[in-house]
Every structure is written in C-alpha cells, then in structure tokens.
Design a protein around this motif. Structure first.
Motif, short mmCIF file in Angstrom:
data_model
loop_
_atom_site.label_atom_id
_atom_site.label_comp_id
_atom_site.label_asym_id
_atom_site.label_seq_id
_atom_site.Cartn_x
_atom_site.Cartn_y
_atom_site.Cartn_z
N ARG A 10 8.99 24.03 -18.36
CA ARG A 10 7.18 24.45 -18.11
C ARG A 10 7.33 23.92 -19.80
NH1 ARG A 10 5.85 27.21 -22.01
NH2 ARG A 10 7.79 26.83 -23.20
N CYS A 160 -0.30 28.23 -19.15
CA CYS A 160 -0.23 28.54 -20.75
C CYS A 160 -0.27 30.19 -20.86
CB CYS A 160 -1.84 27.76 -21.06
SG CYS A 160 -1.59 27.15 -22.71
N PRO A 161 0.33 30.84 -21.56
CA PRO A 161 -0.15 31.96 -21.73
C PRO A 161 -0.87 31.85 -23.11
CG PRO A 161 2.16 30.86 -22.55
CD PRO A 161 1.40 30.10 -22.16
N GLN A 162 -1.67 32.95 -23.46
CA GLN A 162 -2.84 32.80 -24.11
C GLN A 162 -2.91 34.64 -25.29
OE1 GLN A 162 -5.80 31.56 -20.71
NE2 GLN A 162 -6.82 30.65 -22.67
N GLU A 163 -2.72 34.46 -25.76
CA GLU A 163 -2.73 35.51 -27.30
C GLU A 163 -4.80 35.50 -28.07
OE1 GLU A 163 1.22 35.78 -29.09
OE2 GLU A 163 0.34 34.13 -29.89
N TYR A 164 -5.16 34.69 -27.45
CA TYR A 164 -6.37 33.76 -27.57
C TYR A 164 -7.15 35.64 -27.05
CZ TYR A 164 -11.59 32.96 -26.10
OH TYR A 164 -12.67 32.72 -26.56
N SER A 204 5.57 20.31 -27.12
CA SER A 204 6.48 21.16 -28.74
C SER A 204 7.70 20.36 -29.13
CB SER A 204 5.58 22.89 -28.51
OG SER A 204 6.69 22.68 -27.30
C1 LIG Z 1 2.49 34.95 -26.19
C2 LIG Z 1 1.82 33.36 -26.36
C3 LIG Z 1 0.58 33.60 -26.22
C4 LIG Z 1 0.08 32.24 -26.95
N1 LIG Z 1 -1.74 31.70 -26.77
C5 LIG Z 1 -1.78 30.59 -26.93
C6 LIG Z 1 -3.35 31.03 -26.69
O1 LIG Z 1 -4.26 31.71 -27.44
N2 LIG Z 1 -3.75 29.64 -26.35
C7 LIG Z 1 -3.43 28.28 -26.60
O2 LIG Z 1 -3.62 27.00 -26.54
N3 LIG Z 1 -1.85 28.21 -26.30
C8 LIG Z 1 -1.12 29.70 -26.70
N4 LIG Z 1 0.12 29.87 -26.39
C9 LIG Z 1 0.38 28.90 -26.45
C10 LIG Z 1 1.86 28.42 -27.19
O3 LIG Z 1 1.15 27.75 -28.31
C11 LIG Z 1 3.12 27.60 -27.47
O4 LIG Z 1 3.81 27.73 -26.31
C12 LIG Z 1 4.06 26.60 -27.72
O5 LIG Z 1 2.99 25.79 -28.49
C13 LIG Z 1 5.21 26.02 -27.80
O6 LIG Z 1 4.25 24.70 -26.83
P1 LIG Z 1 4.79 25.22 -25.29
O7 LIG Z 1 5.05 25.92 -24.56
O8 LIG Z 1 4.35 23.35 -23.78
O9 LIG Z 1 6.48 24.78 -25.32
C14 LIG Z 1 0.91 30.81 -26.50
C15 LIG Z 1 2.45 31.40 -26.27
C16 LIG Z 1 2.87 32.29 -26.56
C17 LIG Z 1 4.25 32.37 -25.89
#
Ligand SMILES: Cc1cc2nc3c(=O)[nH]c(=O)nc-3n(C[C@H](O)[C@H](O)[C@H](O)COP(=O)(O)O)c2cc1C
Length: 216
Positions: A10, A160-164, A204
């Motif tokens: 993942r 991809c989770p997105q808090e955006y 990452s």
């Molecule tokens: C709750 C949450 C919200 C996130 N929001 C965003 C986002 O809005 N945009 C984005 O590009 N990545 C987002 N991410 C991804 C993180 O940047 C990413 O999980 C982190 O850099 C670790 O990388 P990986 O998920 O590839 O292991 C989010 C991750 C989480 C857990």
C-alpha cells in the motif's frame, strides 16, 4: 495476499489509470472494512461512495466551486521537529519525482490541484464523523481507513487518502447530502496505479524504530 504484503504494497497513489472500479467490489470493500475495531464498538465512520455516474456528477458539480477555509487544521500550526522535517522531506521527494523545483510555485500548485480530480481515480470515498465525537472516535475512523486500504490492495485496487477535501467541505457535504452534524474528515481516491507515472515512483520513508518506539 498476506496482510504483510498488503501493508508493504500500500502506498499513496497520485496518478490512477481510468480503468473502472466494479460497483459490487467497492460495496464489498466498504462493508468488510467495517470489521475495523472502534472503542466501545461505536463504529463512528460515515462513508459516502462515489463511482461511475455519481463520480461524473460530482466532477461536474465541484468544477466551479471555490475553495473554502478548511474545517480543521490539517497539521498543528508551526509543526515542530521531527514532524516538520518528516513532512518537508516527503513533499520534496514527491516533487522531485516530477522534476518540480522548490521555487516552481506554479508547478507545485498544479500538482496540488490534482487532489481535486482524485488524481484521475474513477472511484472515491468521503469519510465523515459526527462532530460531537472526539479524538478517540477520529482514531476509529483511521482504523476504518487503513482496513479499507489494505482490503483494496488485496482486491488489486490502489488508494490515496486525502485530507485535501477539507478545503471543499461545504461543497462535498452538499453533494453527498451529509447532515450538518456530520463533519468531513477526508476523501479516499480509489482505482489502479498508473505505473508509468513518475509521481508513483515515490516510496515514502519512515523514521528509524529507535526514534519513536521504546522497548522497556
Ligand atoms: C488521513 C490522511 C490524509 C492524507 N491526505 C493527503 C492529501 O490530501 N493529498 C495527498 O497527496 N496525500 C495525502 N495523504 C498521503 C500522505 O502524504 C502519505 O500517507 C504519507 O506521505 C506516507 O506515504 P504513503 O501513504 O505512500 O506510505 C494523506 C494520508 C492520510 C493518512
């Protein structure tokens, strides 16, 4: 697929192929992810699913909606060490994959704006939680999210989770019809990784175990 493989595979995918996601598969993942634990088994997650026609309608709906002030602080103000460096590093590494320099504001904004398109993903979730809930229930929501993302891996789907989406919270709330007492936490883009996209080459880093775990 073993859990270990799903955990290792993942990653946050930021360019998806346009291969559709099957409605029945998505429904099954959303349902089974609710095997995630939650304190008191309160199951505080509220999930809205976009796929196919609903996704097309959402894209049309969101296109001319302005950004809004975020409904929560994505990070604490003036993030401190080591978190500040962790955040900075992954950002720099991400932009390096697509050759966007530090002073290339337009390039950075263009990549950031792709959040708005779910990075091209054909399906997505919006995850809400009741506003009256506190940190323990927000943590439960995280349990749901990771369980969903690991099950998606097993089903050959990337995420991809997105808090955006908190900068679009009002529009999202209106589109999905979430009641006022529910608050948007995040979106999750769902589809299949585009392995040819340079941005997806990002792996990452994690801090060394000794820096965050204490074995007594
Ligand atoms: C709750 C949450 C919200 C996130 N929001 C965003 C986002 O809005 N945009 C984005 O590009 N990545 C987002 N991410 C991804 C993180 O940047 C990413 O999980 C982190 O850099 C670790 O990388 P990986 O998920 O590839 O292991 C989010 C991750 C989480 C857990």
């Amino acid at each position: 697929m073993h859990v270990s493989e799903a955990v290792a595979r993942r990653k946050s995918v930021r360019q998806f192929t346009d291969e559709p996601v099957d409605d029945a598969v998505l429904r099954d993942l959303v349902e089974r992810a609710a095997r995630a634990p939650s304190g008191g088994n309160v199951q505080p997650w509220r999930i809205y699913v976009l796929n196919g026609d609903a996704m097309a309608r959402f894209r049309a709906f969101i296109a001319d909606r302005p950004h809004e002030p975020p409904e929560y602080d994505i990070y604490p103000p003036s993030l401190w060490e080591p978190y500040r460096t962790n955040r900075f590093t992954v950002g720099e590494q991400m932009y390096a994959t697509i050759g966007v320099e530090r002073d290339d504001k337009a390039g950075r904004l263009a990549q950031f704006a792709k959040n708005d398109e779910f990075f091209g993903a054909p399906a997505a979730l919006f995850c809400f939680v009741d506003r009256r809930m506190g940190p323990p229930q927000w943590s439960d929501l995280g349990m749901y999210l990771q369980t969903f993302m690991l099950l998606a891996q097993e089903a050959g789907l990337d995420t991809c989770p997105q808090e955006y989406w908190t900068v679009r919270h009002g529009a999202v709330q209106e589109f999905v019809g979430a009641p006022e007492h529910e608050m948007l936490f995040c979106g999750v883009a769902i589809g299949r990784v585009d392995d040819d996209a340079p941005i997806n080459s990002l792996v990452s880093e994690r801090m060394p175990l000794e820096e965050w775990a204490t074995f007594l």
